[in-house]
Design a protein around this motif. Structure first.
Motif: not given
Lengths: 305, 277, 687
Positions: B84, B139, B142
């Protein structure tokens, strides 16, 4: 030449201002500095008094100017954990970091230089391949893993070298080797490809046509040209190296600024983090400036432009 | 007849296949149990067997958790973050690089100034500062890794655009009435993208190492989720007693990173393009 | 057999009592490709170079001429090797010498001058040191002071002003012409017996070329060195070489004394090359063009490599099956052709045909030749701000008051050397660069005020073909898509139109399915022309459009351009540094110097009665076949002045043979002096 230096100086100043700006927004993102400084049970009135003292009731732009002014004086506030200025905590640790970074730099560029020349001169293909493969493999091992492997071999099994701390030259060997070899593959590849690129230039053919030997042409003609990109990239990669000191210092319990920053993160000591990042960035900017000026001295095309 | 893969490509594919087995196949096996603690089985060596006959292919950690399972799960986490982050940085970098290179002027100065600024703060430090303030999460990691990694793509894309925009086929298109959008879509992007993928395969390795470094420092992936970097840090305290705790995740990192490095090199040679450092 | 006997047998031109300086026999060089294939690049090449002689080694790119001479120095690149043959320097065999042993010969007995003076000197070393090195290597017992004195002597010998000061400067402080002089000094340092000059002036402007060749001739006269002059320029060898060897696809196809070769070429390739060269002295309606292109060395035809392109082979079985040997024909001449006896007849017939065309056929009436102005430039100017040292900024006046008026169906030639502003003019006309002032009218309406969509619509009437056939096509696109691009941008794509365009430029529709890397330079230029014609433009700007091509291919493209102009009624702006080509294709000529038009008149007027001394200097500097010696007094002196600090008054006065005090005070205006419509900017235009 003077114009070139002035231009680079201006750029460096702009960069430092940029770093301060970034630091300002980072600290504001972290939350209200007043709330961090005061114990949780502080009253609203106490908080507001502190906010006024710190200038936090001013408009954001004024706060920014205040922050900038303080930063230029080296004032990033007091450490939240120890009652000393954050800056002095960081500055105490800078010599250790510089020692590590510069010796690693020397190890990296020195090895790249020696191995690069060796690869160019040797008639054996396997020597070239071996060096390339070892350098490539080294680059794929993170700093902390490589450090631990060195500790395992030289400290735990062979008991030759100390595994942590700073003091004697012996303490420096493993950390410098760990960090210095990380960029070796990059330097080697660069050095080799610029030597190869120089080889294609007509002035090399001309030098041979004058009757020079292979080694003379390599040392007198190709090297001065091929060293330039090596110096530049190594200079740019000092940032990487200074970043690498953070991890290396943690692995070897090296009492440098990087380790201080990491410890401060777990203690949520924001002034020290910001001061640390600022100091290392400024160090990097200064070193880069030196490298650029050096480049100018080496390359008449820049110097006389 | 030419061989279909060069030796370098073959090695890259083999290494990445090993990784694929670890990350994709191992979690499907019945022995997969990355969280189960068994204090009586702690610190078993490679190939160790517990009292009750339980077999651990790669041994156990301090809490008696299966190393193989934890390596596999950590691999999934790293790969996910890496992919990602690469996607994020690729999009940002290519966009900014093309814009800077094609339009020049003040836009270019701003974008490249931003890139220089970012390069003047060592990436690890920048990441430490940001994670310290934003707080670690998969998250978040990333995104942060992605946003702070656009510079390589941006610089290469800008450099290529600068030389391409003076190439005569683009000048011709302009003379024929092509708009900026047309030139970027028809000529620049297709010529720049292959090079970007090479940069991406190299950068993927870098990002994996960065993530592992952050996790090693305790600022990346947080327990109970495992990460290779964190596992090395845990193993460091038992280096003399149980070196495999630190060595196994290091080897996993090594295989993944060098696999992608070889892949990027193999492609670099294939296309005969110089990597821009 | 003795050495002399071998030499005598292979090249009967050599007198028995003289040992040649260089003697190459049956030399074969091959390359090993990455796929392991072996390809012969130089095949069975033999020649001698005698004492004091200049041998011109002529050929188009890829003919093997440079490789042959690199082999003489023992400097073949990796992958290349001598398969067989011998190279003798003053009788000494050198093919079997080691790299180390050759070191004593290189720079001492043989030295070389490479093409590009920008890369021949090491950018980070002082110029004096680089020359000194050449001396020190072969005179280890000489002291530093002695060497330095010799370097300064050499530098002044090659005409470098202030040699003491120049000694410690770096190459980037020298102009191209000055650098090439340094290279010559370096090559002559040890007074070698043989000097190899590999395209020594190809990278230089024509006025500088004349100066450099002059210096080369002087230093050679002083030391008596023999020289091999490698070049693609037939005019240059005609002036400077005593004897010529013509190479084609790795072989020598003809050897002859210079004058004889040009007077009566015996190989059809030589004859074709000479016929396809545009010449200053005469204008022909169509140039001869050798069909096809030089074969890839991996796919050479069996038999004679030139047979598929040959005007007299005509598919005769002997040409297609057997490669002819280089055979002696009379004293001093040799040719490799089965039917060389027929070449003379072919040449005469072709000449006769040309003269018929020139005298009898009036110029065909063009479709749109109705005298309306299609493109008008009025007072164009362009100033660049150049960053100097540090924060300094200087202004470079790239265009100053450039005006012209171009009638439909005509061709305007813009001529100038580097720095004249001719390329900037092209960019300004095309609006790839914004002008600083002035206006361009296309079909009567102004172009500069247009923006956005309107501009994109209108600029379709004004198209361009660039110089470099390699960067003008997107390497990833199929040729069909390359040509379709302008149609797609305009939203009027049709496959038939693309095929029609391909046909216009002499390519088949099938070619459209391949990508540009599969095409040769000439073919790519055809594709670029087809693309520029896609939207039916009125005006085509040809920016050095034939300059990168070999002579035989250049003739093909020039003929194509002329044909298209007649068929489609196109108007051309033809930008070039090559006056011979300009003379051949243009109706009017504007000569530019340092951003200004200094002469503007019909082609005939410019060539027959050039008014400006710069134009005269340019014309005098062009090497041409059989015209040595040319008017030396007319040549421009010295280097182009720094365009950021142009001289006061007339910009050309510093190089002008006629300049007086008046020239430093007043800048002459562009005006007609005697006859109407022959404009020039010189105080002494009538002199």
């Amino acid at each position: 030449m003077a114009g070139f230096v002035i231009k680079r100086l201006l750029q460096a100043v702009l960069t430092v201002i940029g770093v301060i700006t970034a630091a300002f927004f980072l600290t504001r993102l972290a939350g209200d500095p007043a709330a961090l400084l005061l114990p949780p049970e502080a009253t609203l009135e106490e908080t507001q008094r502190l906010r006024a003292a710190l200038g936090l009731d001013q408009p954001l732009f004024v706060q920014y100017l205040l922050f900038m002014g303080n930063a230029l004086k080296g004032d990033f506030g007091m450490s939240l954990r120890e009652s000393v200025p954050a800056m002095s905590l960081v500055l105490d640790r800078v010599p250790a970091t510089l020692e590590l970074a510069l010796s690693s730099f020397a190890v990296g560029v020195g090895l790249a230089f020696i191995l690069g020349i060796l690869m160019r001169m040797t008639r054996h293909n396997w020597v070239r391949d071996l060096i390339t493969w070892i350098a490539l493999a080294r680059q794929a091992i993170p700093v902390f893993s490589f450090g631990l492997v060195l500790i395992l071999i030289f400290s735990i099994w062979l008991k030759w070298l100390p595994s942590y701390g700073r003091g004697t030259p012996a303490h420096l060997v493993l950390p410098a080797l760990t960090l210095g070899t990380y960029e070796l593959a990059l330097y080697l590849r660069l050095f080799n490809s610029s030597l190869a690129a120089e080889q294609r230039n007509d002035y090399v053919r001309t030098a041979f046509a004058k009757g020079q030997g292979r080694i003379q042409v390599l040392l007198q003609h190709m090297l001065p040209n091929a060293l330039l990109p090596l110096v530049t990239v190594a200079g740019i990669n000092l940032g990487m190296l200074l970043g690498g000191t953070v991890v290396t210092e943690t692995v070897f319990s090296w009492p440098g600024a990087g380790r201080l920053i990491v410890q401060s993160v777990s203690q949520r000591d924001y002034p020290v983090i910001v001061a640390g990042v600022f100091v290392i960035s400024v160090m990097f900017v200064i070193i880069n400036l030196i490298v650029d000026v050096l480049y100018g001295v080496l390359d008449p095309r820049v110097r006389l432009a | 007849m030419k061989a279909r893969f060069s030796p370098l490509q073959t090695i890259a594919i083999l290494l990445l296949a090993v990784m694929a087995v670890l990350v994709i196949v191992v979690p499907l096996l019945p022995i997969y149990d990355p969280y189960g603690q068994n204090l009586s089985d702690s610190l078993l060596p490679i190939g160790g067997r517990s009292f009750n006959g339980h077999f651990y292919l790669l041994g156990t950690d301090t809490l008696g958790r299966d190393m193989l399972s934890r390596l596999a799960l950590a691999g999934q986490v790293s790969t996910l973050i890496g992919l990602s982050a690469v996607a994020v940085s690729l999009v940002i970098g290519v966009t900014l690089g093309l814009i800077a290179g094609y339009f020049r002027g003040p836009i270019e100065a701003i974008i490249m100034g931003l890139a220089d600024l970012q390069l003047s703060i060592p990436r690890v430090l920048l990441l430490i500062a940001v994670t310290a303030i934003v707080g670690p999460s998969v998250a978040g990691l990333a995104i942060i890794l992605g946003v702070t990694s656009w510079v390589s793509y941006g610089r290469v894309a800008r450099g290529m655009t600068l030389s391409l925009r003076e190439r005569e086929f683009i000048l011709s298109a302009r003379v024929q009435g092509a708009s900026a959008v047309w030139n970027i879509r028809q000529h620049l992007l297709p010529n720049v993208l292959p090079q970007m993928l090479i940069v991406a395969s190299y950068e993927f390795g870098m990002i994996i190492v960065l993530e592992a470094s952050l996790s090693y420092l305790g600022l990346g992936v947080q327990p109970p989720l495992p990460s290779w970097g964190m596992m090395v840090a845990e193993g460091q305290n038992y280096l003399a007693l149980a070196p495999h705790l630190a060595i196994m995740p290091s080897i996993a990192l090594f295989i993944l990173v060098i696999g992608f490095q070889f892949l990027s090199q193999a492609f670099t040679k294939e296309n005969d393009l110089e990597m821009v450092a | 057999m003795t050495d002399a006997a071998i030499a005598a047998e292979a090249t009967p031109t050599t007198a028995l009592d003289r040992v040649p300086v260089l003697s190459v026999h049956n030399l074969c060089i091959e390359v090993k490709t990455p796929d392991g294939e072996r390809v012969e690049l130089v095949r069975d090449v033999s020649f001698d170079v005698n004492e004091h002689e200049v041998l011109g080694l002529v050929g188009e790119s890829g003919s093997g001429k440079s490789l042959t001479m690199l082999a003489v120095l023992g400097l073949l690149g990796s992958g290349l090797r001598i398969v067989s043959g011998s190279i003798r320097l003053r009788g000494q065999e050198i093919t079997n010498l080691s790299f180390h042993e050759m070191q004593k010969i290189r720079g001492k007995a043989v030295s070389i001058i490479f093409q590009d003076p920008l890369t021949t000197l090491n950018p980070v070393l002082r110029v004096g040191k680089q020359v000194a090195e050449a001396i020190r290597l072969h005179n280890p017992d000489k002291g530093e002071a002695e060497i330095k004195a010799r370097v300064i002597e050499l530098l002044s010998l090659v005409g470098i002003p202030n040699p003491e000061r120049r000694y410690s400067q770096f190459p980037n402080e020298f102009s191209g012409g000055m650098r090439q002089r340094v290279v010559i000094a370096m090559a002559m340092a040890n007074e070698p017996d043989l000097l190899i000059a590999d395209e020594p002036t190809t990278a230089l402007d024509v006025t500088i070329q004349a100066q450099v060749m002059e210096v080369l001739a002087e230093v050679r006269a002083r030391t008596g060195a023999a020289m091999v002059l490698i070049t693609h320029d037939l005019g240059l060898v005609s002036e400077y070489a005593d004897r010529l060897a013509v190479m084609y696809s790795g072989r020598i196809v003809e050897q002859a004394p210079s004058a004889e070769l040009f007077a009566s070429p015996r190989h059809p390739y030589t004859a074709g090359l000479i016929a396809s060269l545009p010449q200053l002295e005469r204008k022909v309606e169509t140039l001869y063009s050798i069909p096809g292109f030089v074969p890839d060395p991996r796919k050479r035809p069996t038999g004679c490599a030139f047979a598929p392109r040959c005007a007299i082979a005509n598919g005769r079985p002997l040409c297609l099956s057997q490669s002819p040997d280089l055979e002696s024909i009379g004293a001093n001449r040799a040719v490799a052709c089965h039917y060389s006896a027929e070449t003379a007849a072919w040449s005469t017939a072709y000449q006769a045909k040309l003269e018929n065309v020139a005298t009898e056929t009036p110029l065909p009436v063009r479709k749109q030749g109705d005298g309306t102005t299609v493109l008008r430039a009025s007072n164009l100017s362009k100033v660049f701000t150049v960053r100097g040292k540090g924060l300094q900024r200087s202004k470079l006046y790239a265009l100053r008051n450039v005006s012209f008026d171009l009638k439909a169906g005509k061709t305007l030639g813009i001529v100038g050397e580097s720095g004249s502003g001719k390329s900037t003019l092209a960019r300004v006309l095309l609006r790839l660069a914004e002008a600083g002032g002035g206006e361009v009218y296309l079909n009567g309406s102004p172009l500069f005020s247009l923006r956005g969509r309107e501009l994109r619509q209108r600029r379709r009437d004004l198209q361009v073909v660039f110089q470099d056939p390699y960067s003008s096509l997107d390497p990833r696109m199929k040729i069909h898509d390359v040509i379709a691009e302008p149609l797609r941008i305009a939203g009027s794509y049709s496959a038939e139109r693309v095929n029609q365009l391909l046909e216009h430029v002499g390519l088949t529709a099938a070619a459209g399915q391949r990508r540009s890397p599969e095409f040769s330079g000439g073919q790519r230029q055809r594709i670029a022309i087809a693309r520029s014609l896609a939207l039916n433009p009125d005006v085509l700007i040809l920016d050095e459009a034939v300059s990168a091509l070999d002579v035989s291919i250049q003739a093909q493209i020039i003929n194509l351009l002329k044909k298209l102009q007649q068929d489609l009624g196109l108007t051309y702006v033809f930008i070039s540094h090559d006056l011979s080509v300009v003379r051949h294709i243009c109706d009017e000529i504007a000569v530019m110097y340092l951003g200004r038009v200094i002469e503007y008149a019909s082609t005939e007027a410019v060539f027959s009665t050039p008014a400006h001394p710069y134009t005269r200097g340019l014309l005098a500097a062009i090497p041409r076949i059989g015209m040595w010696p040319h008017g030396k007094g007319l040549l421009a002196r010295g280097d182009l002045p720094n365009p950021m600090k142009p001289p006061s008054g007339c910009a050309f006065r510093t190089r002008c043979p006629m300049a007086t005090a008046l020239c430093a005070e007043n800048e002459p205006v562009l005006s007609d002096h005697a006859e109407t419509s022959h404009l020039s900017a010189c105080h002494f235009a009538l002199a």
